[in-house]
Design an enzyme around this catalytic site. Structure first.
Site, short mmCIF file in Angstrom:
data_model
loop_
_atom_site.label_atom_id
_atom_site.label_comp_id
_atom_site.label_asym_id
_atom_site.label_seq_id
_atom_site.Cartn_x
_atom_site.Cartn_y
_atom_site.Cartn_z
N TYR A 107 4.11 -4.51 3.26
CA TYR A 107 4.36 -3.46 4.27
C TYR A 107 5.31 -2.38 3.94
CZ TYR A 107 8.69 -6.02 5.35
OH TYR A 107 9.89 -6.51 5.57
N LYS A 137 7.49 -6.54 -1.23
CA LYS A 137 7.66 -6.42 0.12
C LYS A 137 6.51 -6.92 0.91
CE LYS A 137 9.86 -3.21 3.43
NZ LYS A 137 10.89 -3.99 3.88
N GLU A 174 21.09 -11.20 -0.11
CA GLU A 174 20.85 -9.92 0.53
C GLU A 174 20.86 -10.55 2.12
OE1 GLU A 174 17.12 -7.93 -0.12
OE2 GLU A 174 16.05 -9.76 -0.45
N LEU A 198 15.05 -7.73 -2.83
CA LEU A 198 14.12 -6.37 -2.34
C LEU A 198 15.06 -5.26 -3.02
CD1 LEU A 198 11.54 -5.45 -0.96
CD2 LEU A 198 12.90 -4.55 0.69
N1 PMP Z 1 16.14 -6.37 2.02
C1 PMP Z 1 15.03 -6.94 2.92
C2 PMP Z 1 14.93 -8.60 2.82
C3 PMP Z 1 14.49 -6.36 3.73
O1 PMP Z 1 13.55 -6.75 4.37
C4 PMP Z 1 14.75 -4.82 3.87
C5 PMP Z 1 14.31 -3.87 5.04
N2 PMP Z 1 13.02 -3.97 4.59
C6 PMP Z 1 15.93 -4.41 3.06
C7 PMP Z 1 16.64 -5.43 1.97
C8 PMP Z 1 16.36 -3.02 3.16
O2 PMP Z 1 15.35 -2.22 2.28
P1 PMP Z 1 15.28 -0.73 2.62
O3 PMP Z 1 16.52 0.00 2.59
O4 PMP Z 1 14.22 0.07 1.93
O5 PMP Z 1 14.67 -0.60 4.08
#
Ligand code: PMP
Length: 284
Positions: A31, A146, A179, A204
């Site tokens: 996603y 993701k 994270e 991620l």
């Molecule tokens: N880490 C995780 C586990 C996430 O689910 C997300 C949000 N999708 C992020 C970090 C932040 O990523 P982004 O800045 O691309 O939204």
């Protein structure tokens, strides 16, 4: 509300995929989420590139061209009359009789939804600062993809909610922060150094993280991509998390321990302001 499901716009309440969709049975899908400002997508290319990478890593066919995808994302935003909010896309390997191994000749399922968000709520929370709790990271070895396999993230987020907190900050078996459950985590350590974990680790590669890194450089702030421990986070001057949906969110307490003076710090506040300004300006 309207949802895009495999080429058709359906009323949101009646939009369905098949019970043998592999997303449903195996979390075999990926996603992406963009924030929407004034009907336009923020960090458009970054999220699009990560989506393509996630699909490639799972050997799911890319179901349509980037041009076509751009059109349906914007059409979904338009049909839902979203000015400010988010647009969500989910692509699974498709529908096939249940079997762990990949099915042959199956078309990926594509769904897109868009919803409005009241930006004032996030602003109010960011002005006050949010609470965080720590939680063991119980995810698999490919958190760089993701995928919709978000059960450990959901359990961690619920543990945070159960304790009245906004985000769960995940840590590995060494006690180092990986994270957030749906965010990347940053600190200004006790020496005043901005730190966030490197992406060689199992996390991620946040698109907001990457955008913030560029802004940090332009601001002349020194950044160390180096893991920090839960203890270091609790002693830090500032803690904040970043994501497409929350931008830059200051964390002012961790497991009940006050961070700094318990108010959003100057770096997080500044980064939120300049990130939002740029994201709005560059949204397409
Ligand atoms: N880490 C995780 C586990 C996430 O689910 C997300 C949000 N999708 C992020 C970090 C932040 O990523 P982004 O800045 O691309 O939204």
């Amino acid at each position: 509300r309207v949802a895009y499901v495999n080429g058709i716009y359906q009323p949101h309440g009646q939009a369905v995929v098949h019970i043998e969709d592999r997303g449903f049975q195996f979390a075999d899908g990926v996603y992406e989420v963009w924030s929407v400002f004034d009907g336009k997508l923020a960090d458009y290319q970054g999220h699009l590139s990560r989506l393509a990478r996630s699909l490639t890593e799972l050997r799911i066919d890319i179901p349509m061209s980037a041009e076509a995808l751009g059109i349906v994302l914007r059409e979904t935003i338009r049909r839902n009359r979203v000015r400010n909010g988010i647009v969500y896309i989910q692509i699974t390997r498709g529908t096939a009789p249940r079997d762990h191994a990949f099915p042959k000749d199956v078309a990926p399922s594509v769904i897109i939804t868009a919803k409005s968000i009241d930006l004032k709520k996030g602003e109010a929370l960011a002005a006050k600062g949010a609470a965080g709790v720590t939680h063991p990271d119980m995810r698999w070895g490919r958190c760089d993809i993701k995928t919709v396999g978000l059960l450990p993230n959901a359990l961690a987020k619920q543990a945070a909610r159960d304790r009245g907190a906004y985000e769960a900050i995940l840590f590995d078996e060494m006690g180092m922060v990986t994270e957030g459950s749906s965010t990347n985590a940053w600190i200004i350590d006790e020496n005043g150094k901005l730190r966030t974990r490197d992406t060689q680790a199992n996390i991620l590669r946040g698109i907001t993280r990457a955008a913030i890194m560029k802004l940090v450089e332009a601001e002349g702030i020194e950044l160390e991509e180096r893991a920090f421990s839960v203890e270091e986070a609790k002693r830090a001057r500032e803690v904040f998390v970043t994501a497409a949906s929350s931008f830059v969110m200051p964390i002012v307490s961790l497991d009940g321990t006050r961070i700094g003076d318990g108010k959003p710090g100057p770096v997080a506040t500044r980064l939120r302001e300049i990130y939002l300004e740029q994201a709005r300006r560059e949204a397409i």
